[in-house]
Design an enzyme around this catalytic site. Structure first.
Site, PDB file in Angstrom:
ATOM      1  N   HIS A 108       1.342  -1.369   0.222  1.00  0.00           N
ATOM      2  CA  HIS A 108      -0.201   0.367   0.188  1.00  0.00           C
ATOM      3  C   HIS A 108       0.922   1.255   0.021  1.00  0.00           C
ATOM      4  O   HIS A 108       0.585   1.973  -1.098  1.00  0.00           O
ATOM      5  CB  HIS A 108      -1.004   0.482   1.583  1.00  0.00           C
ATOM      6  CG  HIS A 108      -2.077  -0.971   1.260  1.00  0.00           C
ATOM      7  ND1 HIS A 108      -2.679  -1.467   1.989  1.00  0.00           N
ATOM      8  CD2 HIS A 108      -2.569  -1.686   0.131  1.00  0.00           C
ATOM      9  CE1 HIS A 108      -3.876  -2.012   1.838  1.00  0.00           C
ATOM     10  NE2 HIS A 108      -3.741  -2.077   0.682  1.00  0.00           N
ATOM     11  N   TYR A 132      -9.447   4.418   3.128  1.00  0.00           N
ATOM     12  CA  TYR A 132     -10.105   3.330   3.118  1.00  0.00           C
ATOM     13  C   TYR A 132     -11.596   2.979   3.978  1.00  0.00           C
ATOM     14  O   TYR A 132     -12.467   2.374   3.775  1.00  0.00           O
ATOM     15  CB  TYR A 132      -9.252   2.892   4.826  1.00  0.00           C
ATOM     16  CG  TYR A 132      -8.357   1.791   5.144  1.00  0.00           C
ATOM     17  CD1 TYR A 132      -7.756   0.557   5.320  1.00  0.00           C
ATOM     18  CD2 TYR A 132      -6.976   3.257   4.934  1.00  0.00           C
ATOM     19  CE1 TYR A 132      -6.453   0.066   4.724  1.00  0.00           C
ATOM     20  CE2 TYR A 132      -5.529   2.256   4.359  1.00  0.00           C
ATOM     21  CZ  TYR A 132      -5.646   0.535   4.731  1.00  0.00           C
ATOM     22  OH  TYR A 132      -4.887   0.430   4.765  1.00  0.00           O
ATOM     23  N   GLU A 156       1.384   1.356   7.977  1.00  0.00           N
ATOM     24  CA  GLU A 156       1.531   2.685   6.857  1.00  0.00           C
ATOM     25  C   GLU A 156       2.056   4.317   6.662  1.00  0.00           C
ATOM     26  O   GLU A 156       3.301   4.580   6.572  1.00  0.00           O
ATOM     27  CB  GLU A 156       0.595   2.892   6.006  1.00  0.00           C
ATOM     28  CG  GLU A 156       0.170   1.067   5.300  1.00  0.00           C
ATOM     29  CD  GLU A 156      -1.404   1.238   4.778  1.00  0.00           C
ATOM     30  OE1 GLU A 156      -2.117   2.190   4.388  1.00  0.00           O
ATOM     31  OE2 GLU A 156      -1.501   0.576   4.297  1.00  0.00           O
ATOM     32  N   GLN A 196       5.264  -2.978  -9.323  1.00  0.00           N
ATOM     33  CA  GLN A 196       6.702  -3.022  -8.290  1.00  0.00           C
ATOM     34  C   GLN A 196       7.248  -3.300  -8.407  1.00  0.00           C
ATOM     35  O   GLN A 196       7.196  -4.370  -9.517  1.00  0.00           O
ATOM     36  CB  GLN A 196       6.375  -3.126  -6.754  1.00  0.00           C
ATOM     37  CG  GLN A 196       5.235  -2.937  -5.856  1.00  0.00           C
ATOM     38  CD  GLN A 196       3.879  -2.093  -6.818  1.00  0.00           C
ATOM     39  OE1 GLN A 196       3.013  -3.829  -7.242  1.00  0.00           O
ATOM     40  NE2 GLN A 196       3.150  -1.606  -6.033  1.00  0.00           N
ATOM     41  N   TYR A 197       8.829  -3.638  -8.431  1.00  0.00           N
ATOM     42  CA  TYR A 197       9.773  -4.289  -9.464  1.00  0.00           C
ATOM     43  C   TYR A 197      10.966  -3.567  -7.767  1.00  0.00           C
ATOM     44  O   TYR A 197      11.510  -3.214  -7.763  1.00  0.00           O
ATOM     45  CB  TYR A 197      10.427  -3.645 -10.528  1.00  0.00           C
ATOM     46  CG  TYR A 197       9.004  -3.680 -11.518  1.00  0.00           C
ATOM     47  CD1 TYR A 197       8.849  -4.487 -12.198  1.00  0.00           C
ATOM     48  CD2 TYR A 197       8.740  -2.216 -12.198  1.00  0.00           C
ATOM     49  CE1 TYR A 197       8.747  -4.818 -12.934  1.00  0.00           C
ATOM     50  CE2 TYR A 197       7.699  -2.638 -13.607  1.00  0.00           C
ATOM     51  CZ  TYR A 197       7.922  -3.741 -13.601  1.00  0.00           C
ATOM     52  OH  TYR A 197       6.865  -3.707 -14.396  1.00  0.00           O
ATOM     53  N   THR A 253      16.082 -11.596  -7.929  1.00  0.00           N
ATOM     54  CA  THR A 253      16.531 -10.546  -7.797  1.00  0.00           C
ATOM     55  C   THR A 253      16.433  -9.682  -6.929  1.00  0.00           C
ATOM     56  O   THR A 253      17.660  -9.078  -6.669  1.00  0.00           O
ATOM     57  CB  THR A 253      15.058  -9.448  -9.012  1.00  0.00           C
ATOM     58  OG1 THR A 253      13.953  -9.486  -8.317  1.00  0.00           O
ATOM     59  CG2 THR A 253      15.501  -9.506 -10.481  1.00  0.00           C
ATOM     60  N   PRO A 254      15.671 -10.233  -5.548  1.00  0.00           N
ATOM     61  CA  PRO A 254      15.817  -9.628  -4.563  1.00  0.00           C
ATOM     62  C   PRO A 254      16.974 -10.377  -3.980  1.00  0.00           C
ATOM     63  O   PRO A 254      17.756 -10.083  -3.076  1.00  0.00           O
ATOM     64  CB  PRO A 254      14.628  -9.499  -3.451  1.00  0.00           C
ATOM     65  CG  PRO A 254      14.238 -10.494  -4.760  1.00  0.00           C
ATOM     66  CD  PRO A 254      14.373 -10.488  -5.712  1.00  0.00           C
ATOM     67  N   VAL A 264       6.079 -12.369  -2.767  1.00  0.00           N
ATOM     68  CA  VAL A 264       5.320 -13.068  -3.746  1.00  0.00           C
ATOM     69  C   VAL A 264       5.214 -11.376  -4.739  1.00  0.00           C
ATOM     70  O   VAL A 264       4.687 -10.198  -4.205  1.00  0.00           O
ATOM     71  CB  VAL A 264       3.795 -13.175  -3.444  1.00  0.00           C
ATOM     72  CG1 VAL A 264       3.113 -13.561  -4.810  1.00  0.00           C
ATOM     73  CG2 VAL A 264       3.886 -14.655  -2.395  1.00  0.00           C
ATOM     74  N   PHE A 265       5.569 -11.820  -5.897  1.00  0.00           N
ATOM     75  CA  PHE A 265       5.606 -10.647  -7.087  1.00  0.00           C
ATOM     76  C   PHE A 265       4.163 -10.599  -7.505  1.00  0.00           C
ATOM     77  O   PHE A 265       3.631 -12.188  -8.050  1.00  0.00           O
ATOM     78  CB  PHE A 265       6.580 -11.688  -8.252  1.00  0.00           C
ATOM     79  CG  PHE A 265       7.230 -10.743  -7.865  1.00  0.00           C
ATOM     80  CD1 PHE A 265       8.332 -10.278  -6.717  1.00  0.00           C
ATOM     81  CD2 PHE A 265       8.847 -11.508  -8.775  1.00  0.00           C
ATOM     82  CE1 PHE A 265       9.357 -10.000  -6.526  1.00  0.00           C
ATOM     83  CE2 PHE A 265      10.113 -11.603  -8.932  1.00  0.00           C
ATOM     84  CZ  PHE A 265      10.484 -10.190  -7.555  1.00  0.00           C
ATOM     85  N   GLY A 266       2.974  -9.861  -7.465  1.00  0.00           N
ATOM     86  CA  GLY A 266       1.683  -9.506  -7.640  1.00  0.00           C
ATOM     87  C   GLY A 266       1.381  -9.050  -6.619  1.00  0.00           C
ATOM     88  O   GLY A 266       1.840  -9.873  -5.429  1.00  0.00           O
TER      89      GLY A 266
END
Length: 394
Positions: free
Chosen positions: A88, A98, A140, A200-201, A271-272, A384-386
């Site tokens: 988020h 929210y 957040e 996000q990458y 990648t990470p 998790v990607f996504g």
């Protein structure tokens, strides 16, 4: 914690809500986007909406949070909440949104379940929602305080095509910002229809490098929607271009201390892991590190040579690779095997901490093998990607 009255109501109605939750989330998204099309255009991932993955992930997170409240009072699912909060924050979600979600979610609950939603049921689930929402808002708020909010410009100083479907972009952000190895940034692009889509990458090199590197796999749309942002980046972005990026976020970061590590990846999930290894090498780490990677073939293995070089630079590191398609030329390498990742022959220290990243089937299989080998679940972390479909499946 839930009030005793609400806890009893949630416990009694959880099977009904859980059984209808995907219908509820489908109705929720449809009505919310009909009234607020800018949310789908500029905030939510249109690809994940089209394939239904975001709906499944939302359903799973709500059900998981409610179940935790009634089954383990006082023990909120912190890992799940942290993962959601970081995502988020990378999108720039606001507290006011929210209330918007609440309006359409509870409207959908009423439409799907009808008379079954008595005032007592509505009040109990309202309490569940706001407990989850207020927890996320607090997390957040802290993330924004630490990392900042909004978007900054980043100049592409280098582009490198790693494979036909993977490209790396080295970015120089206007505002210098630190990050922890394993974190990601959001990239916002304006598409031909005017939508400002966000993805996000992972940052795939160490903080010590100064500039940021992201490695982007183009989503080809084999049975799923074509990757809008990944395709745009591959087709249009070259050195000298400027991208809009977020501050770094993400909770799968290199575990602190000097204990042994297992870093396991598959495909673009490397990648990470690269950022973690790059940081360990840059800081002269002596930690014992077991690096596991699985891929379709050596040619498909993105950053294959770089991964091997980083492991070689670490005196306590070893590399184990599996390829589903293994050419004969690689058959003599003792560190390379054919097939899927199999940890049965890997020497695991008793106090190893594991970080996993890759497709869900890979991570599920590795986690199962680790648990069977005696690694506690608390010592296994994943990214998790996504949308987090692992939670949804659970």
């Amino acid at each position: 914690m839930l009030s005793p009255e609400s806890a009893a109501t949630v416990r009694a109605t959880l099977p009904v809500i859980a059984g209808a939750i995907q219908d509820i989330t489908a109705r929720f998204y449809d009505t919310m986007f009909a009234d607020n099309p800018e949310l789908l255009r500029d905030l939510f991932n249109r690809g994940n909406q089209a394939n239904g993955e975001q709906r499944v992930a939302l359903a799973g997170s709500i059900a998981a949070f409610a179940a935790a409240l009634v089954e383990r009072p006082g023990e909120p699912p912190r890992t799940m909440l942290s993962r959601i909060a970081n995502k988020h924050a990378s999108l720039g979600v606001t507290e006011e949104q929210y209330a918007v979600v609440h309006k359409y979610l509870f409207g959908a609950i009423g439409e799907v379940l009808g008379d079954a939603v008595t005032p007592e049921v509505a009040q109990a689930w309202d309490e569940v929602y706001w407990l989850m929402a207020e927890t996320l808002i607090g997390l957040e708020r802290n993330l924004y305080r630490e990392a900042g909010r909004g978007w900054t410009r980043a100049t592409v100083v280098e582009r490198r095509d790693e494979t036909a479907d993977v490209a790396s972009f080295v970015l120089h952000p206007d505002l210098p910002m630190s990050f922890r190895p394993g974190q990601y940034v959001s990239v916002q692009v304006t598409l031909p229809d005017g939508a400002r889509q966000i993805r996000q990458y992972s940052l795939s090199s160490a903080p010590e490098r100064g500039d940021w590197r992201i490695t982007v796999k183009r989503v080809r749309g084999e049975g799923t929607p074509e990757g809008e942002v990944s395709s745009w980046l591959h087709e249009h972005v070259r050195a000298g271009d400027v991208l809009s990026v977020s501050a770094p976020f993400g909770d799968l970061t290199l575990p602190e201390g000097d204990g042994p590590l297992l870093l396991a990846s598959a495909g673009i999930g490397v990648t990470p892991i690269l950022a973690m290894l790059d940081h360990l090498a840059a800081t002269g780490s002596q930690r014992r590190v077991l690096v596991v990677h699985a891929d379709r073939s050596p040619d498909a293995h993105v950053h294959r040579d770089e991964l091997a070089d980083l492991v070689a630079a670490l005196p306590g590191a070893t590399l184990h690779r599996w390829y589903e398609e293994l050419p004969a030329a690689h058959a003599g390498d003792p560190a390379v095997a054919a097939g899927l990742a199999d940890l049965s022959a890997v020497d695991l220290p008793g106090d190893v901490v594991a970080c996993l990243c890759g497709p869900l089937p890979f991570m599920r299989a590795v986690r199962e093998q680790l648990v069977e080998r005696g690694v506690p679940a608390s010592g296994i972390h994943y990214e998790v990607f996504g949308p987090d479909l692992w939670i949804a499946a659970a």
